[in-house]
Scaffold this active site. Sequence first.
Site, PDB file in Angstrom:
ATOM      1  N   GLY A  21       7.307   4.989  17.191  1.00  0.00           N
ATOM      2  CA  GLY A  21       6.228   4.962  16.213  1.00  0.00           C
ATOM      3  C   GLY A  21       4.900   5.245  16.888  1.00  0.00           C
ATOM      4  O   GLY A  21       3.846   4.779  16.438  1.00  0.00           O
ATOM      5  N   THR A  58       2.990   7.700  16.968  1.00  0.00           N
ATOM      6  CA  THR A  58       1.970   8.424  16.203  1.00  0.00           C
ATOM      7  C   THR A  58       1.491   7.625  14.995  1.00  0.00           C
ATOM      8  O   THR A  58       0.677   8.115  14.214  1.00  0.00           O
ATOM      9  CB  THR A  58       2.529   9.779  15.711  1.00  0.00           C
ATOM     10  OG1 THR A  58       3.685   9.548  14.888  1.00  0.00           O
ATOM     11  CG2 THR A  58       2.925  10.664  16.891  1.00  0.00           C
ATOM     12  N   GLY A  59       1.999   6.409  14.838  1.00  0.00           N
ATOM     13  CA  GLY A  59       1.672   5.602  13.670  1.00  0.00           C
ATOM     14  C   GLY A  59       0.334   4.900  13.764  1.00  0.00           C
ATOM     15  O   GLY A  59      -0.348   4.920  14.800  1.00  0.00           O
ATOM     16  N   ARG A  74       9.195  10.870  15.095  1.00  0.00           N
ATOM     17  CA  ARG A  74       9.926  12.023  14.545  1.00  0.00           C
ATOM     18  C   ARG A  74       9.094  13.291  14.568  1.00  0.00           C
ATOM     19  O   ARG A  74       9.636  14.392  14.526  1.00  0.00           O
ATOM     20  CB  ARG A  74      10.371  11.721  13.122  1.00  0.00           C
ATOM     21  CG  ARG A  74      11.319  10.529  13.018  1.00  0.00           C
ATOM     22  CD  ARG A  74      11.876  10.356  11.613  1.00  0.00           C
ATOM     23  NE  ARG A  74      12.745  11.459  11.235  1.00  0.00           N
ATOM     24  CZ  ARG A  74      13.423  11.508  10.099  1.00  0.00           C
ATOM     25  NH1 ARG A  74      13.319  10.517   9.231  1.00  0.00           N
ATOM     26  NH2 ARG A  74      14.195  12.537   9.819  1.00  0.00           N
ATOM     27  N   LYS A 102       6.390  -8.057  13.359  1.00  0.00           N
ATOM     28  CA  LYS A 102       6.744  -8.687  12.098  1.00  0.00           C
ATOM     29  C   LYS A 102       6.719  -7.624  10.991  1.00  0.00           C
ATOM     30  O   LYS A 102       6.057  -6.590  11.158  1.00  0.00           O
ATOM     31  CB  LYS A 102       5.789  -9.849  11.783  1.00  0.00           C
ATOM     32  CG  LYS A 102       4.435  -9.470  11.193  1.00  0.00           C
ATOM     33  CD  LYS A 102       3.671 -10.726  10.833  1.00  0.00           C
ATOM     34  CE  LYS A 102       2.400 -10.400  10.096  1.00  0.00           C
ATOM     35  NZ  LYS A 102       2.590 -10.021   8.703  1.00  0.00           N
ATOM     36  N   HIS A 135       0.341 -11.227  16.747  1.00  0.00           N
ATOM     37  CA  HIS A 135      -0.920 -11.002  17.456  1.00  0.00           C
ATOM     38  C   HIS A 135      -1.858 -12.208  17.375  1.00  0.00           C
ATOM     39  O   HIS A 135      -2.742 -12.355  18.213  1.00  0.00           O
ATOM     40  CB  HIS A 135      -1.627  -9.754  16.921  1.00  0.00           C
ATOM     41  CG  HIS A 135      -2.208  -9.906  15.543  1.00  0.00           C
ATOM     42  ND1 HIS A 135      -1.474  -9.722  14.393  1.00  0.00           N
ATOM     43  CD2 HIS A 135      -3.460 -10.222  15.137  1.00  0.00           C
ATOM     44  CE1 HIS A 135      -2.238  -9.919  13.345  1.00  0.00           C
ATOM     45  NE2 HIS A 135      -3.443 -10.221  13.749  1.00  0.00           N
ATOM     46  N   LYS A 183      -4.757 -14.311  20.593  1.00  0.00           N
ATOM     47  CA  LYS A 183      -6.198 -14.506  20.512  1.00  0.00           C
ATOM     48  C   LYS A 183      -6.664 -15.526  21.545  1.00  0.00           C
ATOM     49  O   LYS A 183      -6.001 -16.531  21.800  1.00  0.00           O
ATOM     50  CB  LYS A 183      -6.601 -14.946  19.100  1.00  0.00           C
ATOM     51  CG  LYS A 183      -6.459 -13.848  18.054  1.00  0.00           C
ATOM     52  CD  LYS A 183      -6.894 -14.334  16.692  1.00  0.00           C
ATOM     53  CE  LYS A 183      -6.833 -13.200  15.671  1.00  0.00           C
ATOM     54  NZ  LYS A 183      -7.846 -12.170  15.927  1.00  0.00           N
ATOM     55  N   GLU A 227      -9.476 -13.533   4.061  1.00  0.00           N
ATOM     56  CA  GLU A 227      -9.785 -12.119   4.226  1.00  0.00           C
ATOM     57  C   GLU A 227     -10.610 -11.626   3.047  1.00  0.00           C
ATOM     58  O   GLU A 227     -10.389 -12.058   1.903  1.00  0.00           O
ATOM     59  CB  GLU A 227      -8.504 -11.293   4.345  1.00  0.00           C
ATOM     60  CG  GLU A 227      -7.609 -11.691   5.515  1.00  0.00           C
ATOM     61  CD  GLU A 227      -6.320 -10.887   5.542  1.00  0.00           C
ATOM     62  OE1 GLU A 227      -6.294  -9.848   6.222  1.00  0.00           O
ATOM     63  OE2 GLU A 227      -5.363 -11.303   4.869  1.00  0.00           O
ATOM     64  N   HIS A 254       1.993 -16.388  10.801  1.00  0.00           N
ATOM     65  CA  HIS A 254       0.690 -16.670  11.411  1.00  0.00           C
ATOM     66  C   HIS A 254       0.299 -18.140  11.285  1.00  0.00           C
ATOM     67  O   HIS A 254       0.015 -18.814  12.278  1.00  0.00           O
ATOM     68  CB  HIS A 254      -0.404 -15.811  10.761  1.00  0.00           C
ATOM     69  CG  HIS A 254      -0.252 -14.346  11.014  1.00  0.00           C
ATOM     70  ND1 HIS A 254       0.343 -13.842  12.146  1.00  0.00           N
ATOM     71  CD2 HIS A 254      -0.641 -13.266  10.298  1.00  0.00           C
ATOM     72  CE1 HIS A 254       0.325 -12.520  12.099  1.00  0.00           C
ATOM     73  NE2 HIS A 254      -0.265 -12.153  10.997  1.00  0.00           N
TER      74      HIS A 254
END
Length: 486
Positions: free
Chosen positions: A17, A19-20, A51, A151, A181, A185, A219, A243
Amino acid sequence: MVSRVIPVAPFDLVIFGGTGDLARRKILPGLFRRFCAGQIPPESRIIGAARSELDDAGFRESIREALHEFAASKAGDPDAVQDFLDHLYYVAVDATGSNGWTQLKELMRDDDEGYVRAFYFSVGPSLFGPLAEGLRNHGLAHRETRIVVEKPFGHDLETARALNEELAQHFHEDQIYRIDHYLGKETVQNLMAVRFGNMLFEPLWNAQYVDHIQITVAETVGVGGRGSYYDNSGAMRDMVQNHLMQLLCLIAMEPPAKFDADAVRDEKLKVIRALDPVDPDQIVRGQYTSDGKMSSYREDAENPVSKTESYIALKSYISNWRWANTPFYLRTGKRLNARASEIAVVFKETPHSIFGIDSGRHRNVLSIRLQPDEGMTLGVTIKEPGPGGMRLLDVPLDMSFADALGPEAEEVTDAYERLIMDVIRGNQTLFMRGDEVEAAWAWTDPLIEGWERRGDSPKPYDAGSVGPDDAAFLINRDGRRWRVLK
């Protein structure tokens, strides 16, 4: 203060992945910053695999653009950028087919050359199994190989267990790095340092002195382009099960015998298994509606009848000696009025105030901020300056990285940088273990099954607000208040 950067061993890191979006925004810019810090040995190589039909030059040019966009503070040095890009390679690989695997194997260095070999699965979970099988079948995996999986680790207990079993067919548990992630932190790790490195806090870290604990991840963004995924997931699966659960474990766990991967994760697992079931009246689910300026959740998810929650708040207890009868309040949501992640340890009031009722009610609060400005604040009670009697005032003892480290605060390592370097070191302390993932789903699944069986609908709340009114009532009826988001 100058941080000491310790180089890791030379490595070959393959990013499936490559290029994701995640690779371009986080993984490769993070590796570039570690390269500029002198932590990545010059013999190391980073290989993108996807791909798309690209060659090395095309891949390097696309990553050059990503570095200028997502690592601008370092990308101003063209020599550093070019030097990093020279360590990048690309192979077109079909994860579910046979194309590209031979070329990838030819590019990898021999097992006996002493290089760490790691594979980052920056792809959807449906490809984890095929990639693991492909690595094994094409002779790319050996005993020291490490794989990193993102995840979600399953959609429920059944799928998580199946995924663990599928990976276990090809790799040992100590080779699998399930990355979250949030655990990378700086402040999350400082939480362990504050708890277990200071005599000041650990003796007070229990039900005798702590009134309650709040964990908030708020958020301001909506579900955006993730609408189809999120509508099949919701806040419980997307945030609470992983999380917030991890933050809860670090706050509540017993001191491990030593600071190593299994000792820490053993204690986290005990917390999850000690969590009480949550009654339906202790859960509030919400879904944001349009405020006239921002779109509604249903518009973003393109599902006009969706019952998926974009917000959840709940109260839970941990049935052990340390935390008996101490409530843990968790909340997370999208399209709220502030972007803030915080753990607040609210201590009890003094058993008797010698200053009389006019002095008011005062509690010490330790606030651990994960974003937007990482740091910690301890609220203490002092006398208000000036004449006129003993008036009490709460003031913060503030430690933010920006203030404490000055210009070096900009150099605080990003979560992905730290975690990837831990993979190369072979340190699994900040990664989830398979039994830990399954235990989290075992606690989460009955809550989700309960509201689905009852046909509950989430409570509406305006985009840009603090969430549904029922969430305030959840904590207010206990004589407590949510911390103000700012």
